[in-house]
Design a protein around this motif. Sequence first.
Motif, short mmCIF file in Angstrom:
data_model
loop_
_atom_site.label_atom_id
_atom_site.label_comp_id
_atom_site.label_asym_id
_atom_site.label_seq_id
_atom_site.Cartn_x
_atom_site.Cartn_y
_atom_site.Cartn_z
N PRO A 190 -96.06 -32.06 65.06
CA PRO A 190 -97.13 -32.44 66.00
C PRO A 190 -96.93 -31.92 67.42
O PRO A 190 -97.88 -31.46 68.06
CB PRO A 190 -97.09 -33.97 65.96
CG PRO A 190 -96.54 -34.30 64.62
CD PRO A 190 -95.55 -33.21 64.31
N GLY A 191 -95.70 -31.98 67.93
CA GLY A 191 -95.45 -31.50 69.28
C GLY A 191 -95.73 -30.02 69.43
O GLY A 191 -96.25 -29.57 70.47
N LEU A 192 -95.39 -29.25 68.39
CA LEU A 192 -95.65 -27.81 68.44
C LEU A 192 -97.14 -27.52 68.30
O LEU A 192 -97.67 -26.61 68.94
CB LEU A 192 -94.87 -27.12 67.32
CG LEU A 192 -94.83 -25.59 67.35
CD1 LEU A 192 -94.30 -25.07 68.68
CD2 LEU A 192 -93.96 -25.06 66.20
N THR A 193 -97.84 -28.31 67.50
CA THR A 193 -99.29 -28.17 67.40
C THR A 193 -99.94 -28.41 68.76
O THR A 193 -100.86 -27.67 69.16
CB THR A 193 -99.85 -29.17 66.37
OG1 THR A 193 -99.33 -28.86 65.08
CG2 THR A 193 -101.37 -29.11 66.32
N THR A 194 -99.46 -29.42 69.49
CA THR A 194 -99.99 -29.70 70.83
C THR A 194 -99.76 -28.54 71.78
O THR A 194 -100.68 -28.06 72.45
CB THR A 194 -99.34 -30.97 71.40
OG1 THR A 194 -99.68 -32.08 70.59
CG2 THR A 194 -99.79 -31.23 72.83
N ALA A 195 -98.52 -28.07 71.84
CA ALA A 195 -98.17 -27.02 72.80
C ALA A 195 -98.90 -25.71 72.50
O ALA A 195 -99.41 -25.04 73.42
CB ALA A 195 -96.66 -26.80 72.81
N THR A 196 -98.95 -25.33 71.24
CA THR A 196 -99.59 -24.06 70.92
C THR A 196 -101.11 -24.15 71.05
O THR A 196 -101.76 -23.19 71.47
CB THR A 196 -99.20 -23.60 69.50
OG1 THR A 196 -99.48 -24.65 68.55
CG2 THR A 196 -97.72 -23.25 69.43
N GLY A 197 -101.68 -25.31 70.71
CA GLY A 197 -103.11 -25.48 70.89
C GLY A 197 -103.52 -25.40 72.34
O GLY A 197 -104.52 -24.76 72.70
N ALA A 198 -102.74 -26.04 73.22
CA ALA A 198 -103.02 -25.97 74.66
C ALA A 198 -102.88 -24.54 75.17
O ALA A 198 -103.65 -24.10 76.05
CB ALA A 198 -102.07 -26.91 75.41
N ASP A 199 -101.92 -23.81 74.63
CA ASP A 199 -101.74 -22.41 75.02
C ASP A 199 -102.97 -21.58 74.65
O ASP A 199 -103.50 -20.81 75.46
CB ASP A 199 -100.49 -21.85 74.34
CG ASP A 199 -100.01 -20.54 74.96
OD1 ASP A 199 -100.34 -20.27 76.13
OD2 ASP A 199 -99.28 -19.80 74.28
N ALA A 200 -103.46 -21.75 73.43
CA ALA A 200 -104.64 -21.01 72.99
C ALA A 200 -105.85 -21.34 73.86
O ALA A 200 -106.61 -20.44 74.26
CB ALA A 200 -104.95 -21.32 71.53
N LEU A 201 -106.03 -22.62 74.18
CA LEU A 201 -107.17 -23.01 75.01
C LEU A 201 -107.06 -22.40 76.40
O LEU A 201 -108.06 -21.92 76.96
CB LEU A 201 -107.24 -24.53 75.10
CG LEU A 201 -108.41 -25.13 75.88
CD1 LEU A 201 -109.75 -24.62 75.35
CD2 LEU A 201 -108.36 -26.65 75.82
N SER A 202 -105.86 -22.38 76.96
CA SER A 202 -105.69 -21.78 78.28
C SER A 202 -105.97 -20.27 78.24
O SER A 202 -106.53 -19.72 79.19
CB SER A 202 -104.27 -22.04 78.81
OG SER A 202 -103.30 -21.30 78.10
N HIS A 203 -105.60 -19.62 77.15
CA HIS A 203 -105.91 -18.19 77.01
C HIS A 203 -107.42 -17.96 77.03
O HIS A 203 -107.92 -17.04 77.69
CB HIS A 203 -105.34 -17.65 75.70
CG HIS A 203 -103.85 -17.57 75.66
ND1 HIS A 203 -103.15 -17.40 74.49
CD2 HIS A 203 -102.93 -17.64 76.64
CE1 HIS A 203 -101.86 -17.36 74.75
NE2 HIS A 203 -101.70 -17.51 76.05
#
Length: 413
Positions: A190-203
């Motif tokens: 879950p923590g990795l899903t959060t971090a990578t999802g936020a990264d994609a949205l920021s991109h």
Amino acid sequence: MSGGNELGLGLLRQPSTVLFGPGQRRQLPALVAAHGDRALLCTDERMAGEPVFHELAEAMRGRGIEVSVYSKVEPDLPRGNLLDVAEVHAGARFDVVVGIGGGSVLDFAKLAAILLARGGDVGELYGENMVPGPGSPLITVPTTAGTGAEVTCISVVFDPDKGMKIGVASPHLEAAAAVIDPELTLTCPPGLTTATGADALSHLVEAFTGRAKNPSPREIEDHLYIGKNLLTDLYCREGLALVNTSFARVVADPSDLGARADTMRAAFSAGMAINTAGTAGAHAIQSPIGALTHTAHGLGVGALLPYVMRFNLPERVAEFAEIGRILGVATQEASPEAQAHEGIRRIEDLLGTLGCPLNLKDLGLEPRHFDKVAEQALLATRLTANNPRELDHGSIVAILERGYADDRSPWTV
């Protein structure tokens, strides 16, 4: 500051082959065999212990491919990993390099493909277009949905001697093929899903609201990141529409393969966009914050995004208004400014859905760090040059002050 694409330019840089969909990892042995019979598989310790990794390696061996494995890639890709692989495989020659993992693994594989084929030290490659020529063919297989590293031609390395992350950007880092299989993200913590999802949205946000630079033919030849354009905008719109529904579904049910597929396609779309448009202020400021607080990159850019968006809004009302319409929270009847504010609030809602912190205090940043962060962020000229509103020391400190105080009031110019 003008942000229009007066040239009507559309430009993408991308792998020769992209395979997307559940189960498409099974195409990997055939893709590898097309390049030769000696392969280096790059991954991290967690992925190396997964049954699916062993299945892929055995499937390649079943095709007569000699497989070597390097499984020591660490998070945030320290320079030492690249020194180590060069020592471990000194004198070896590989027909193809395969990266199977998250963003750090894929960034590692890009550089390993260059260094093992051409020699040299990664420190000689820092910056833009410093890679002298192609390396071994590269195939990328992402296991997270966020970085877009499977399709980008940049790798980010943490150099302990410099105390910061540094980019290596070159068209020679582009993958020959990317295999994007959402089934590989089903075991993502879950923590990795959060971090990578936020990264994609920021991109997606930074590519869509960044500068359109109207480059000359020579600038297109000499530089990778030539600004947002008609084609990167298409990918941003697609990615934003996907995350608008997929984030909530992934959080509610991590085993929802359809939601995982939509999130992964959004991350791919974001990667396609930033491979030409680049990222901007949030990424420039996050890097020194990450080094100080030892927090994940995706969480850092996610926590910064509310404040950077408000700083940039005066220069990008039309783009943020369109984001509001794409995300279904704004109507044409409202004023552009009202639509833009709704778009920004919806982006924050999506970050909150993922569980991303929305202020800098929660990352562990302290006011005594602000000046140092601003100084370091301004060194990332590749990123600050893309920001739609001019960044200087004072404006970065102001962003940090608002982010620390959780002050999301409108930013007046």
